[in-house]
Design a protein around this motif. Structure first.
Motif, PDB file in Angstrom:
ATOM      1  N   ASN A 145       0.823  -1.207   0.000  1.00  0.00           N
ATOM      2  CA  ASN A 145       0.000   0.000   0.000  1.00  0.00           C
ATOM      3  C   ASN A 145       0.859   1.261   0.000  1.00  0.00           C
ATOM      4  OD1 ASN A 145      -2.613   1.326   0.190  1.00  0.00           O
ATOM      5  ND2 ASN A 145      -2.062   1.825   2.298  1.00  0.00           N
ATOM      6  N   LYS A 236     -14.663   1.706   4.664  1.00  0.00           N
ATOM      7  CA  LYS A 236     -14.239   2.201   3.349  1.00  0.00           C
ATOM      8  C   LYS A 236     -15.093   3.382   2.899  1.00  0.00           C
ATOM      9  CE  LYS A 236     -11.689   0.313   0.835  1.00  0.00           C
ATOM     10  NZ  LYS A 236     -10.290   0.713   0.555  1.00  0.00           N
ATOM     11  N   ASP A 240     -12.291   6.271   2.663  1.00  0.00           N
ATOM     12  CA  ASP A 240     -11.689   6.352   1.326  1.00  0.00           C
ATOM     13  C   ASP A 240     -11.834   7.743   0.700  1.00  0.00           C
ATOM     14  OD1 ASP A 240     -10.875   3.736   1.458  1.00  0.00           O
ATOM     15  OD2 ASP A 240     -11.844   3.115  -0.413  1.00  0.00           O
ATOM     16  N   HIS A 338      -3.874   8.185   7.625  1.00  0.00           N
ATOM     17  CA  HIS A 338      -4.814   7.499   6.729  1.00  0.00           C
ATOM     18  C   HIS A 338      -4.192   6.229   6.173  1.00  0.00           C
ATOM     19  CE1 HIS A 338      -7.846   6.776   3.630  1.00  0.00           C
ATOM     20  NE2 HIS A 338      -6.803   6.367   2.918  1.00  0.00           N
ATOM     21  N   GLN A 339      -2.947   6.297   5.736  1.00  0.00           N
ATOM     22  CA  GLN A 339      -2.320   5.118   5.147  1.00  0.00           C
ATOM     23  C   GLN A 339      -2.086   4.016   6.181  1.00  0.00           C
ATOM     24  OE1 GLN A 339      -3.145   5.427   2.166  1.00  0.00           O
ATOM     25  NE2 GLN A 339      -1.187   5.121   1.143  1.00  0.00           N
ATOM     26  N   SER A 342      -5.419   2.468   6.604  1.00  0.00           N
ATOM     27  CA  SER A 342      -5.765   1.618   5.462  1.00  0.00           C
ATOM     28  C   SER A 342      -5.039   0.287   5.491  1.00  0.00           C
ATOM     29  CB  SER A 342      -5.445   2.349   4.152  1.00  0.00           C
ATOM     30  OG  SER A 342      -6.329   3.428   3.959  1.00  0.00           O
ATOM     31  N   TYR A 346      -7.601  -2.740   5.314  1.00  0.00           N
ATOM     32  CA  TYR A 346      -7.535  -3.674   4.200  1.00  0.00           C
ATOM     33  C   TYR A 346      -7.278  -5.108   4.660  1.00  0.00           C
ATOM     34  CZ  TYR A 346      -7.686  -0.648   0.061  1.00  0.00           C
ATOM     35  OH  TYR A 346      -8.085   0.173  -0.950  1.00  0.00           O
TER      36      TYR A 346
END
Length: 421
Positions: A145, A236, A240, A338-339, A342, A346
């Motif tokens: 990612n 999400k 997102d 945020h990353q 995620s 995920y």
């Protein structure tokens, strides 16, 4: 840093992560270029804020449709072929931007790009599920990612120079043509673990060390009836859109709020996405490390995500900061958080569902995220058209992660086996 076994087991699975990392970097170069070129294209074509938002909307509509479709396709035909098909579609669409000359033309190529790019994460996460045991999946996901941030770093470094030298049309053609090297490498190197000649018996045993999944496919009717599916989809849907906002509007924010242009907004964007890259990897590492130390998967994922949700909240103040680099620091923290979020979000489908259902669940969640992005894009266009500042946009951005985590906890309090009867 990595939660990896000793050298006797082998490390070929990390070659697979490197391929996924590279593809995701390419994906984000192709995705982000229109955001970087927004001031240039607005000047040439006279787009209003709502026209630009509409063009972004068509990408996200296609992404919503394609994500759920590719999730099902990847579950049926596998990551190798599914990824190749997605890559061919999005690279072709990316290069076709050079032929666009109207709003309808840009909307059309963005729609096709969205269809292709929607296959990136379902195929990539399917590959991680095939190649990694659960205790390493968040780290592997965080690493690949991180390719999103590398793509976002490469774009402001390379695209302005290409645009100034060859025009924006030439920039689309050149970046698309160079990326085809990845497709050759993917088809040459990727196989399922049991089909790979490069994998040692010890590493194969390590990859397959989790309890065996059910042999039967999990039907969609069953997935849609599980609260765990909607926990992932809600996460999400709410978060997102914030990443979409950074990708498609951050250069515009730097231009309007801090007076930068195509020649000068590169360094701030590079800093933001370098920090984001670190966030992606660290976020995956933290939860994997906590699991190593004896935490449950449920506690490790959610405590990490709580920290990420809290780290986003300073974005509230980015609009009112006059100093460019203070604003960059605040935005960098938010994008890194945020990353990191995620990387863990995920991983939730593979924590809760058998391998044969992961692609479909990710597809459902990705579609929810794209729908959220469509709604938020239209909101951004209206806010900028009527108010002209990002203050209300950043207030939403700083709030939704805590809301999303609360919904995830409500719907999936234990992250247990969602395929049970």
């Amino acid at each position: 840093m990595a939660a990896m076994p000793g050298p006797k087991v082998g490390r070929h699975r990390w070659v697979i992560v490197a391929l996924l990392f590279a593809a995701t970097a390419i994906n984000y170069v192709d995705r982000q270029m229109i955001g970087l070129l927004k001031p240039t294209l607005q000047a040439e074509f006279g787009w209003t804020e709502t026209v630009y938002a509409d063009i972004v909307f068509w990408f996200q509509l296609a992404y919503a449709v394609g994500y759920v479709a590719f999730g099902n396709v990847v579950d049926r035909i596998g990551a190798r072929l599914g990824y190749a098909i997605a890559f061919i579609i999005w690279t072709g669409a990316h290069m076709l931007h050079a032929a666009a000359a109207s709003v309808a033309g840009f909307a059309g190529v963005r729609f096709l790009l969205g269809i292709g790019e929607s296959g990136n994460f379902p195929a990539g996460l399917k590959a991680v599920t095939e190649w990694f045991p659960k205790r390493e999946r968040a780290l592997a996901t965080g690493i690949f990612n991180a390719g999103a941030n590398v793509g976002a770093i490469i774009t402001p470094l390379v695209v302005p120079a290409l645009t100034l030298a060859y025009g924006w049309r030439g920039a689309f053609v050149i970046t698309g043509a160079v990326s085809l090297i990845w497709l050759v490498a993917w088809l040459a190197l990727y196989r399922r673990p049991r089909e790979s000649r490069r994998l040692s018996a010890a590493e194969l045993a390590y990859i397959e060390s989790d309890p065996a999944d059910p042999a039967a496919r999990v039907p969609w009717s069953r997935l849609l009836g599980r609260r765990e599916t909607w926990a992932f989809a809600a996460g999400k849907f709410l978060t997102d859109p914030i990443w979409w906002m950074f990708l498609f509007w951050l250069p515009d924010f730097l231009v309007k709020r801090h007076g930068l242009d195509l020649k000068t907004f590169g360094p701030p964007l590079v800093v933001i996405y370098v920090v984001s890259d670190l966030g992606s990897i660290v976020g995956g590492w933290i939860s994997s490390r906590l699991i190593q130390r004896g935490w449950t998967i449920n506690a490790a994922r959610k405590v990490t995500m709580l920290g990420c949700a809290l780290a986003v909240t300073p974005i509230f103040f980015a609009q009112w900061v006059d100093n460019l680099w203070v604003a960059v620091a605040i935005i960098s923290l938010a994008t890194a958080a945020h990353q990191a979020w995620s990387a863990n979000l995920y991983t939730l489908p593979s924590d809760m569902f058998p391998r044969k259902a992961v692609g479909s669940v990710i597809g459902i969640g990705g579609t929810a995220g794209a729908i959220g992005g469509m709604i938020f894009s239209l909101y951004i266009g209206q806010v900028l058209e009527r108010i002209g500042t990002y203050s209300l946009i950043f207030i939403v951005a700083g709030s939704v992660y805590l809301i999303a985590l609360g919904i995830i906890q409500l719907l999936a309090p234990k992250l247990d086996d969602a395929a049970r009867d």
